[in-house]
Design an enzyme around this catalytic site. Structure first.
Site, mmCIF file in Angstrom:
data_model
loop_
_atom_site.group_PDB
_atom_site.id
_atom_site.type_symbol
_atom_site.label_atom_id
_atom_site.label_comp_id
_atom_site.label_asym_id
_atom_site.label_seq_id
_atom_site.Cartn_x
_atom_site.Cartn_y
_atom_site.Cartn_z
ATOM 1 N N ASP A 81 0.870 -1.143 -0.003
ATOM 2 C CA ASP A 81 0.088 -0.048 -0.007
ATOM 3 C C ASP A 81 0.837 1.069 0.205
ATOM 4 O O ASP A 81 1.689 1.261 0.816
ATOM 5 C CB ASP A 81 -0.571 -0.145 1.311
ATOM 6 C CG ASP A 81 -1.865 1.124 1.476
ATOM 7 O OD1 ASP A 81 -2.211 1.460 0.336
ATOM 8 O OD2 ASP A 81 -2.223 1.375 2.563
ATOM 9 N N HIS A 82 0.461 2.212 -0.715
ATOM 10 C CA HIS A 82 1.332 3.501 -0.907
ATOM 11 C C HIS A 82 2.870 3.224 -1.178
ATOM 12 O O HIS A 82 3.626 3.726 -0.208
ATOM 13 C CB HIS A 82 1.279 4.188 0.294
ATOM 14 C CG HIS A 82 -0.240 4.938 0.597
ATOM 15 N ND1 HIS A 82 -0.736 5.899 -0.255
ATOM 16 C CD2 HIS A 82 -1.305 4.533 1.079
ATOM 17 C CE1 HIS A 82 -1.959 6.230 -0.129
ATOM 18 N NE2 HIS A 82 -2.563 5.451 0.860
ATOM 19 N N HIS A 176 -6.876 9.758 5.246
ATOM 20 C CA HIS A 176 -6.573 8.683 6.137
ATOM 21 C C HIS A 176 -6.526 9.072 7.655
ATOM 22 O O HIS A 176 -6.389 10.295 7.892
ATOM 23 C CB HIS A 176 -4.918 8.254 5.855
ATOM 24 C CG HIS A 176 -4.783 7.862 4.370
ATOM 25 N ND1 HIS A 176 -4.004 8.419 3.581
ATOM 26 C CD2 HIS A 176 -5.318 6.775 3.837
ATOM 27 C CE1 HIS A 176 -3.897 7.826 2.508
ATOM 28 N NE2 HIS A 176 -4.585 6.531 2.627
ATOM 29 N N GLY A 177 -6.552 8.100 8.466
ATOM 30 C CA GLY A 177 -6.674 8.392 9.897
ATOM 31 C C GLY A 177 -8.105 8.911 10.418
ATOM 32 O O GLY A 177 -8.987 8.465 9.817
ATOM 33 N N HIS A 205 -9.624 5.184 -0.399
ATOM 34 C CA HIS A 205 -8.804 5.158 0.724
ATOM 35 C C HIS A 205 -9.416 5.710 1.879
ATOM 36 O O HIS A 205 -10.355 6.595 1.650
ATOM 37 C CB HIS A 205 -7.577 5.865 0.336
ATOM 38 C CG HIS A 205 -6.551 4.651 -0.428
ATOM 39 N ND1 HIS A 205 -5.353 4.641 -0.356
ATOM 40 C CD2 HIS A 205 -6.812 4.317 -1.499
ATOM 41 C CE1 HIS A 205 -4.807 3.941 -1.065
ATOM 42 N NE2 HIS A 205 -5.501 3.424 -1.996
ATOM 43 N N GLY A 206 -8.679 5.635 3.180
ATOM 44 C CA GLY A 206 -9.151 6.461 4.113
ATOM 45 C C GLY A 206 -10.670 5.961 4.695
ATOM 46 O O GLY A 206 -11.320 6.835 4.928
ATOM 47 N N ILE A 228 -9.093 -0.147 4.792
ATOM 48 C CA ILE A 228 -9.182 0.268 6.201
ATOM 49 C C ILE A 228 -7.994 -0.214 7.100
ATOM 50 O O ILE A 228 -7.511 -1.445 7.146
ATOM 51 C CB ILE A 228 -10.405 -0.756 6.956
ATOM 52 C CG1 ILE A 228 -11.915 -0.567 6.265
ATOM 53 C CG2 ILE A 228 -10.602 -0.550 8.441
ATOM 54 C CD1 ILE A 228 -12.489 0.951 6.453
#
Ligand code: 13P
Length: 287
Positions: A81-82, A176-177, A205-206, A228
């Protein structure tokens, strides 16, 4: 069993559901996620972001994820991921990841296409799939805090058609977060993107903190993979807090803490899977 990312997502797109892509930091998270996937007989994606390698070194986590995928009773794809550096993209492929998410979202769209295509070509030559990203997903996935910035429709279409990607993460106001306020997703942009690229699985995402009805709405507009991470990191913390509060210090031990952590992650993952499978009414899901 380990299975191709692209087929998982195309099946999901066709069936109007999304595959949960769960980030893994340790063994307890992995056990909880796989238990939820097997019990619900649902395919999942296991992933780790490059920026998390300092906490969960790639050389340790990759074989663990790979072993879980090979043994699981459900289909599993493994994603970096990323991915930001060619060095780690290549190391991840060497260690058995069958999908790379290359994050070129910090570049101008033309440079993003150029960089993504280079990695996509190399990945495809090795039978590995490629997820691209356009626009800025807010928050931080282990790196610097970013301000969310929606992609433009023309950039989405450009990257989606010219980068050879197998799936496309679109920034539509997601982050994210933990969200600072109530997440406001740009569904008009998502709908337009899906209408323009109907056969390309889109990725959200996120996922942590997005409402259940927004998840379902996004799925009707081409979202076929939802990431997630924070919800399960939080589940581990919640388990530790519960354990500290409720267990007798004299009889506390790692093994019962481990079981509680697995259980919290399992519950969190199962609830998300039920939402993403898009079958049960939301009111019946214990979220
Ligand atoms: P959350 O941490 O917000 O769930 O996001 C996960 C993610 O998008 C990983 O790439």
């Amino acid at each position: 069993m380990l299975c191709p990312f692209k087929r998982l997502l195309l099946d999901a797109l066709k069936d109007r559901r999304a595959v949960g892509a769960f980030n893994v930091g340790n063994l307890e998270m992995l056990l909880g996620i796989v238990k939820a996937a097997e019990e619900s007989n649902t395919p999942v994606i296991l992933q780790i972001a490059e920026k998390r390698f300092s906490h969960s070194p790639l050389e340790y986590i990759a074989p663990m994820l790979h072993a879980a995928a090979m043994r699981a009773k459900v289909e599993i794809a493994l994603e970096l991921d990323h991915g930001c550096t060619l060095f780690n993209v290549r190391r991840s492929m060497d260690l058995g990841f069958n999908t790379i998410m290359f994050d070129g979202s910090m570049f101008h769209v033309d440079k993003n296409i150029e960089e993504t295509k280079k990695i996509a070509d190399e990945a495809h030559a090795r039978g590995v799939a490629l997820e691209a990203e356009i626009g800025v997903v807010g928050g931080a996935e282990g790196g610097a805090e970013m301000q969310a910035n929606c992609a433009s429709l023309s950039d989405i279409i450009k990257l989606g058609t010219q980068s050879s990607c197998d799936a496309l993460a679109v920034a539509i106001g997601n982050a994210h977060g933990h969200y600072k306020g109530v997440p406001k997703l740009n569904f008009k942009l998502l709908e337009d993107a899906h209408n323009a690229l109907p056969d390309l699985p889109l990725v959200l995402h996120g996922g942590t903190g997005i409402s259940l009805s927004d998840f379902r709405k996004a799925i009707t507009m081409g979202i076929a993979k939802i990431n997630i991470a924070t919800a399960n990191f939080d589940a581990i913390v919640t388990a530790s807090q519960k354990y500290t509060k409720t267990s007798d210090p004299k009889s506390s031990n790692y093994f019962s803490l481990n079981e509680l952590m697995v259980e919290e992650v399992y519950n969190t993952t199962l609830a998300h899977i039920k939402v993403f499978n898009n079958q049960e009414p939301l009111e019946s899901i214990n979220f």
